[in-house]
Write a protein that holds these residues in place. Sequence first.
Motif, PDB file in Angstrom:
ATOM      1  N   THR A 105      58.107 -41.743  42.761  1.00  0.00           N
ATOM      2  CA  THR A 105      57.182 -40.295  42.959  1.00  0.00           C
ATOM      3  C   THR A 105      58.218 -39.270  42.392  1.00  0.00           C
ATOM      4  OG1 THR A 105      57.762 -40.193  44.765  1.00  0.00           O
ATOM      5  CG2 THR A 105      55.965 -41.518  44.223  1.00  0.00           C
ATOM      6  N   ALA A 106      57.434 -38.399  41.950  1.00  0.00           N
ATOM      7  CA  ALA A 106      58.039 -36.906  41.465  1.00  0.00           C
ATOM      8  C   ALA A 106      56.921 -35.940  41.001  1.00  0.00           C
ATOM      9  CB  ALA A 106      58.847 -37.122  40.064  1.00  0.00           C
ATOM     10  N   SER A 107      57.358 -34.743  41.085  1.00  0.00           N
ATOM     11  CA  SER A 107      56.418 -33.684  40.642  1.00  0.00           C
ATOM     12  C   SER A 107      56.942 -32.385  39.757  1.00  0.00           C
ATOM     13  CB  SER A 107      56.019 -33.007  42.155  1.00  0.00           C
ATOM     14  OG  SER A 107      56.916 -32.374  42.513  1.00  0.00           O
ATOM     15  N   VAL A 108      55.894 -31.836  39.306  1.00  0.00           N
ATOM     16  CA  VAL A 108      56.095 -30.695  38.367  1.00  0.00           C
ATOM     17  C   VAL A 108      55.233 -29.606  38.910  1.00  0.00           C
ATOM     18  CG1 VAL A 108      55.852 -29.729  36.244  1.00  0.00           C
ATOM     19  CG2 VAL A 108      56.455 -31.853  36.353  1.00  0.00           C
ATOM     20  N   THR A 109      56.047 -28.507  39.422  1.00  0.00           N
ATOM     21  CA  THR A 109      55.363 -27.168  39.691  1.00  0.00           C
ATOM     22  C   THR A 109      55.377 -26.266  38.724  1.00  0.00           C
ATOM     23  OG1 THR A 109      56.022 -27.743  41.998  1.00  0.00           O
ATOM     24  CG2 THR A 109      55.355 -25.520  41.448  1.00  0.00           C
ATOM     25  N   VAL A 110      54.180 -25.670  38.360  1.00  0.00           N
ATOM     26  CA  VAL A 110      53.980 -24.581  37.346  1.00  0.00           C
ATOM     27  C   VAL A 110      54.160 -23.240  38.049  1.00  0.00           C
ATOM     28  CG1 VAL A 110      52.708 -23.732  35.707  1.00  0.00           C
ATOM     29  CG2 VAL A 110      52.436 -26.217  36.105  1.00  0.00           C
ATOM     30  N   SER A 111      55.150 -22.486  37.726  1.00  0.00           N
ATOM     31  CA  SER A 111      55.588 -21.217  38.339  1.00  0.00           C
ATOM     32  C   SER A 111      54.225 -20.417  38.208  1.00  0.00           C
ATOM     33  CB  SER A 111      56.723 -20.746  38.017  1.00  0.00           C
ATOM     34  OG  SER A 111      56.695 -20.581  36.574  1.00  0.00           O
ATOM     35  N   GLY A 112      54.081 -19.186  39.164  1.00  0.00           N
ATOM     36  CA  GLY A 112      53.122 -18.394  39.185  1.00  0.00           C
ATOM     37  C   GLY A 112      53.123 -17.196  38.148  1.00  0.00           C
ATOM     38  N   GLY A 113      52.587 -17.485  36.817  1.00  0.00           N
ATOM     39  CA  GLY A 113      52.211 -16.349  35.965  1.00  0.00           C
ATOM     40  C   GLY A 113      53.556 -15.752  35.329  1.00  0.00           C
ATOM     41  N   GLY A 114      53.539 -15.213  34.198  1.00  0.00           N
ATOM     42  CA  GLY A 114      54.563 -14.516  33.524  1.00  0.00           C
ATOM     43  C   GLY A 114      55.089 -13.144  34.300  1.00  0.00           C
ATOM     44  N   GLU A 115      56.446 -13.006  34.108  1.00  0.00           N
ATOM     45  CA  GLU A 115      57.072 -11.854  34.956  1.00  0.00           C
ATOM     46  C   GLU A 115      56.612 -10.489  34.312  1.00  0.00           C
ATOM     47  OE1 GLU A 115      59.024 -12.416  37.430  1.00  0.00           O
ATOM     48  OE2 GLU A 115      58.688 -14.579  37.141  1.00  0.00           O
ATOM     49  N   MET A 116      56.661  -9.548  34.926  1.00  0.00           N
ATOM     50  CA  MET A 116      55.891  -8.420  34.428  1.00  0.00           C
ATOM     51  C   MET A 116      57.238  -7.441  33.784  1.00  0.00           C
ATOM     52  SD  MET A 116      53.031  -8.375  35.011  1.00  0.00           S
ATOM     53  CE  MET A 116      52.865  -6.723  34.250  1.00  0.00           C
ATOM     54  N   THR A 117      57.285  -6.985  32.710  1.00  0.00           N
ATOM     55  CA  THR A 117      58.098  -6.557  32.027  1.00  0.00           C
ATOM     56  C   THR A 117      57.968  -4.877  31.757  1.00  0.00           C
ATOM     57  OG1 THR A 117      57.286  -7.011  29.865  1.00  0.00           O
ATOM     58  CG2 THR A 117      59.168  -8.339  30.766  1.00  0.00           C
ATOM     59  N   THR A 118      56.725  -4.435  32.104  1.00  0.00           N
ATOM     60  CA  THR A 118      56.334  -2.976  31.868  1.00  0.00           C
ATOM     61  C   THR A 118      56.422  -2.293  33.306  1.00  0.00           C
ATOM     62  OG1 THR A 118      54.795  -3.854  30.404  1.00  0.00           O
ATOM     63  CG2 THR A 118      54.647  -1.457  31.096  1.00  0.00           C
ATOM     64  N   PRO A 119      57.417  -1.441  33.090  1.00  0.00           N
ATOM     65  CA  PRO A 119      57.751  -0.613  34.313  1.00  0.00           C
ATOM     66  C   PRO A 119      56.470   0.077  35.082  1.00  0.00           C
ATOM     67  CG  PRO A 119      59.473  -0.086  32.601  1.00  0.00           C
ATOM     68  CD  PRO A 119      58.168  -0.878  32.094  1.00  0.00           C
ATOM     69  N   ASN A 138      52.893 -18.587  52.680  1.00  0.00           N
ATOM     70  CA  ASN A 138      53.258 -19.944  52.620  1.00  0.00           C
ATOM     71  C   ASN A 138      53.233 -20.341  50.952  1.00  0.00           C
ATOM     72  OD1 ASN A 138      53.826 -20.425  55.091  1.00  0.00           O
ATOM     73  ND2 ASN A 138      51.815 -20.865  55.561  1.00  0.00           N
ATOM     74  N   LEU A 139      52.526 -19.653  50.259  1.00  0.00           N
ATOM     75  CA  LEU A 139      52.318 -19.937  48.748  1.00  0.00           C
ATOM     76  C   LEU A 139      52.777 -18.673  48.156  1.00  0.00           C
ATOM     77  CD1 LEU A 139      48.575 -21.195  49.498  1.00  0.00           C
ATOM     78  CD2 LEU A 139      50.677 -22.578  48.945  1.00  0.00           C
ATOM     79  N   PRO A 140      54.125 -18.600  47.744  1.00  0.00           N
ATOM     80  CA  PRO A 140      54.775 -17.495  47.208  1.00  0.00           C
ATOM     81  C   PRO A 140      54.000 -17.615  45.353  1.00  0.00           C
ATOM     82  CG  PRO A 140      56.143 -19.063  47.506  1.00  0.00           C
ATOM     83  CD  PRO A 140      55.186 -19.565  48.415  1.00  0.00           C
ATOM     84  N   ASP A 141      53.909 -18.822  45.138  1.00  0.00           N
ATOM     85  CA  ASP A 141      53.467 -19.160  43.510  1.00  0.00           C
ATOM     86  C   ASP A 141      52.204 -18.421  43.248  1.00  0.00           C
ATOM     87  OD1 ASP A 141      55.892 -20.408  42.897  1.00  0.00           O
ATOM     88  OD2 ASP A 141      54.937 -22.478  43.262  1.00  0.00           O
ATOM     89  N   THR A 142      51.118 -18.676  44.472  1.00  0.00           N
ATOM     90  CA  THR A 142      49.936 -18.053  43.902  1.00  0.00           C
ATOM     91  C   THR A 142      49.916 -16.620  44.104  1.00  0.00           C
ATOM     92  OG1 THR A 142      49.429 -18.300  46.213  1.00  0.00           O
ATOM     93  CG2 THR A 142      48.556 -20.021  44.735  1.00  0.00           C
ATOM     94  N   GLY A 143      50.856 -15.955  44.592  1.00  0.00           N
ATOM     95  CA  GLY A 143      50.982 -14.443  44.742  1.00  0.00           C
ATOM     96  C   GLY A 143      51.445 -13.889  43.201  1.00  0.00           C
ATOM     97  N   GLY A 144      52.235 -14.784  42.726  1.00  0.00           N
ATOM     98  CA  GLY A 144      52.881 -14.644  41.229  1.00  0.00           C
ATOM     99  C   GLY A 144      51.566 -14.694  40.490  1.00  0.00           C
ATOM    100  N   VAL A 145      50.880 -15.422  40.431  1.00  0.00           N
ATOM    101  CA  VAL A 145      49.684 -15.765  39.666  1.00  0.00           C
ATOM    102  C   VAL A 145      49.058 -14.421  39.272  1.00  0.00           C
ATOM    103  CG1 VAL A 145      47.618 -17.167  39.136  1.00  0.00           C
ATOM    104  CG2 VAL A 145      49.473 -18.321  40.238  1.00  0.00           C
ATOM    105  N   SER A 146      48.531 -13.752  40.466  1.00  0.00           N
ATOM    106  CA  SER A 146      47.580 -12.644  40.288  1.00  0.00           C
ATOM    107  C   SER A 146      48.294 -11.321  39.695  1.00  0.00           C
ATOM    108  CB  SER A 146      46.978 -12.555  41.673  1.00  0.00           C
ATOM    109  OG  SER A 146      47.865 -12.426  42.578  1.00  0.00           O
ATOM    110  N   LEU A 147      49.689 -11.335  39.665  1.00  0.00           N
ATOM    111  CA  LEU A 147      50.051 -10.407  39.188  1.00  0.00           C
ATOM    112  C   LEU A 147      49.801  -9.807  37.880  1.00  0.00           C
ATOM    113  CD1 LEU A 147      53.909 -10.151  40.180  1.00  0.00           C
ATOM    114  CD2 LEU A 147      52.296  -8.285  40.435  1.00  0.00           C
TER     115      LEU A 147
END
Length: 171
Positions: A105-119, A138-147
């Motif tokens: 068994t294994a897993s792939v996690t898709v990180s939450g969205g692209g990094e913001m580069t515009t100041p 508990n879900l830091p990834d979903t916080g990144g999704v909405s950025l």
Amino acid sequence: MRRLLYLVILSTAAMLISVPAASAQDEMTVSIQDFFFDPGQLTVAPGTTVTWVNEGEAPHTVTSTDGKQLDSATLQPGDTYSFTFKDDDAGETYAYQCTIHPQMTASVTVSGGGEMTTPSASASTSPSASASASVSPNLPDTGGVSLPLLAAVALVGLGILALIALRRRAT
Ligand SMILES: [Cu+2]
């Protein structure tokens, strides 16, 4: 007054360009061994194509265990299977196994969205970003999704406000 409008247009354009650029990522490889996946836990950016290579001597499969889309045919030694994780998959974890050897068994996690580069964009979204992060610690990834979404909404809002201000001054 016009300069403000130009600034809004420019920052919005920069945002629209930076988001697809950040999510367009490269390729990664998972080695299938007898009898484990290496690496067993992989985190990729949205848009990444992952290729599994059977480097063992036994046949193996890459098959989702949670109803998601990973579903290779039986991979003989040397065979490969590729899957591209889309932007929509950000924050998702894909658990999978080898159906021939279910203990693999294994897993792939898709990180939450692209990094913001515009100041300006990251400055305008930081209050709401920290707010959403504290809602779901508990879900830091979903916080990144909405950025990117928050940034887009904030920029559109700024643009509308700027247009209203310009119109009022013009009349
Ligand atoms: Cu196997």
